[in-house]
Design a protein around this motif. Sequence first.
Motif, PDB file in Angstrom:
ATOM      1  N   LEU A 226       0.839  -1.370   0.281  1.00 54.74           N
ATOM      2  CA  LEU A 226       0.598   0.053   0.211  1.00 54.74           C
ATOM      3  C   LEU A 226       0.997   1.794  -0.085  1.00 54.74           C
ATOM      4  CD1 LEU A 226      -2.585  -1.233   2.706  1.00 54.74           C
ATOM      5  CD2 LEU A 226      -3.069  -1.076  -0.287  1.00 54.74           C
ATOM      6  N   ARG A 227       0.497   2.656  -0.460  1.00 58.33           N
ATOM      7  CA  ARG A 227       1.046   3.253  -0.600  1.00 58.33           C
ATOM      8  C   ARG A 227       0.063   4.603  -0.868  1.00 58.33           C
ATOM      9  NH1 ARG A 227       0.403   5.752  -5.552  1.00 58.33           N
ATOM     10  NH2 ARG A 227       0.117   4.831  -7.642  1.00 58.33           N
ATOM     11  N   ILE A 228       0.889   5.681  -0.073  1.00 60.30           N
ATOM     12  CA  ILE A 228      -0.489   6.862  -0.234  1.00 60.30           C
ATOM     13  C   ILE A 228      -0.476   8.171  -0.715  1.00 60.30           C
ATOM     14  CG2 ILE A 228      -0.521   9.407   1.166  1.00 60.30           C
ATOM     15  CD1 ILE A 228       0.644   8.063   2.928  1.00 60.30           C
ATOM     16  N   ASP A 229      -1.469   8.247  -1.820  1.00 59.12           N
ATOM     17  CA  ASP A 229      -1.783   8.513  -2.859  1.00 59.12           C
ATOM     18  C   ASP A 229      -2.225   9.859  -2.700  1.00 59.12           C
ATOM     19  OD1 ASP A 229      -1.632   9.227  -5.564  1.00 59.12           O
ATOM     20  OD2 ASP A 229      -3.313   8.733  -6.172  1.00 59.12           O
ATOM     21  N   VAL A 230      -2.022  10.811  -3.257  1.00 59.13           N
ATOM     22  CA  VAL A 230      -2.404  12.456  -3.751  1.00 59.13           C
ATOM     23  C   VAL A 230      -3.223  12.840  -4.571  1.00 59.13           C
ATOM     24  CG1 VAL A 230      -2.466  14.829  -2.682  1.00 59.13           C
ATOM     25  CG2 VAL A 230      -1.596  13.138  -1.347  1.00 59.13           C
ATOM     26  N   ARG A 231      -4.973  13.179  -4.165  1.00 60.52           N
ATOM     27  CA  ARG A 231      -5.147  13.082  -6.079  1.00 60.52           C
ATOM     28  C   ARG A 231      -6.169  14.106  -5.304  1.00 60.52           C
ATOM     29  NH1 ARG A 231      -5.795  10.201  -9.969  1.00 60.52           N
ATOM     30  NH2 ARG A 231      -4.512   9.429  -9.368  1.00 60.52           N
ATOM     31  N   ARG A 232      -7.171  13.883  -6.734  1.00 57.58           N
ATOM     32  CA  ARG A 232      -8.285  14.638  -6.758  1.00 57.58           C
ATOM     33  C   ARG A 232      -9.570  14.226  -6.860  1.00 57.58           C
ATOM     34  NH1 ARG A 232      -9.173  20.265  -9.153  1.00 57.58           N
ATOM     35  NH2 ARG A 232      -8.004  19.788 -11.070  1.00 57.58           N
ATOM     36  N   GLU A 233     -10.461  14.403  -6.721  1.00 59.29           N
ATOM     37  CA  GLU A 233     -11.548  13.638  -6.662  1.00 59.29           C
ATOM     38  C   GLU A 233     -12.555  13.628  -8.891  1.00 59.29           C
ATOM     39  OE1 GLU A 233     -15.582  13.997  -5.023  1.00 59.29           O
ATOM     40  OE2 GLU A 233     -14.618  14.934  -3.135  1.00 59.29           O
TER      41      GLU A 233
END
Length: 296
Positions: A226-233
Amino acid sequence: MKGYPKSISSFACIGIVLITMLSCGCASWSKWDLRGSGEDSKSTRDMPLKRVSRAVELDTEFIQIKFDPADPDQLQSLWQWVDETVLAADVRSELTNNGLRIGKVVQPDRLLGRIDSLRSDESADVVDDFLTSAAVASHQSEGEKTIPMRVGRRYELPVRMPIQGDQLVIVDDQPQPVGRNLFDPQFLLAITPHSGRSAGELRFRIRPEVQHGDMRQDWVKGEAALRIDVRRESWSLDSMEFELTGSEGDLFVISEAAVRKGIGRQMFGGKTVDQLEQQTILLIRIGNIPTPAEKL
């Protein structure tokens, strides 16, 4: 003198140990050290430890053209050298209703020549042949990019910068249009390559999407963990999904439909720094397809 035999025995034992260590060390050195001199060492040093197969490569280029209100059909002159029947009739109808037009270029030289004559002043500094420069497109900044891909993996191609503020996005869908008020929407194409019917053919599943809102953090399952992902809707426009099939070197074009409207205008329309209307043409070229031997 009584200790003499014992000294000889001790030296003999030490000698045996040293010989054993040196013989093991030589074996280890010859296996891992690639820093020697001479032709044999050089050839060993240059030998790759593992052969890396070539990736699927997709070349893209965004071209801005002038929009002349007195000649709104100027963009349509490009389509005489494009085969739009590569998409099914119902798919073409759905895309046209939303202001998009897509096809496979059958005469690249003529189409690119026409595009050069329509380029806006901002992109007319140096006009290089897109087909010959595609191999080094990733090193240039004039709207060109090469995307390395893996079969079955999704890739995102942003079509334009986010439009600031609240924007109304309307999709002409059945049985009725659907509209959403989105904050800072950004239009993109989600592209997933798949194997074709033959070794030298690929299918690219392409779906328009709209990312919007503020960034948020989420956990995403990767290949290893698992990894942290930063994104928008993201609003996935499934009704407008289409598929392009081709071989290495094939060229496709995506732009606005004859009537400037809807998603097509929001994705490929815009203004210059002088606030003059302009249109964007997206060229997509299959730059490389690995051979079966290269996949091993």
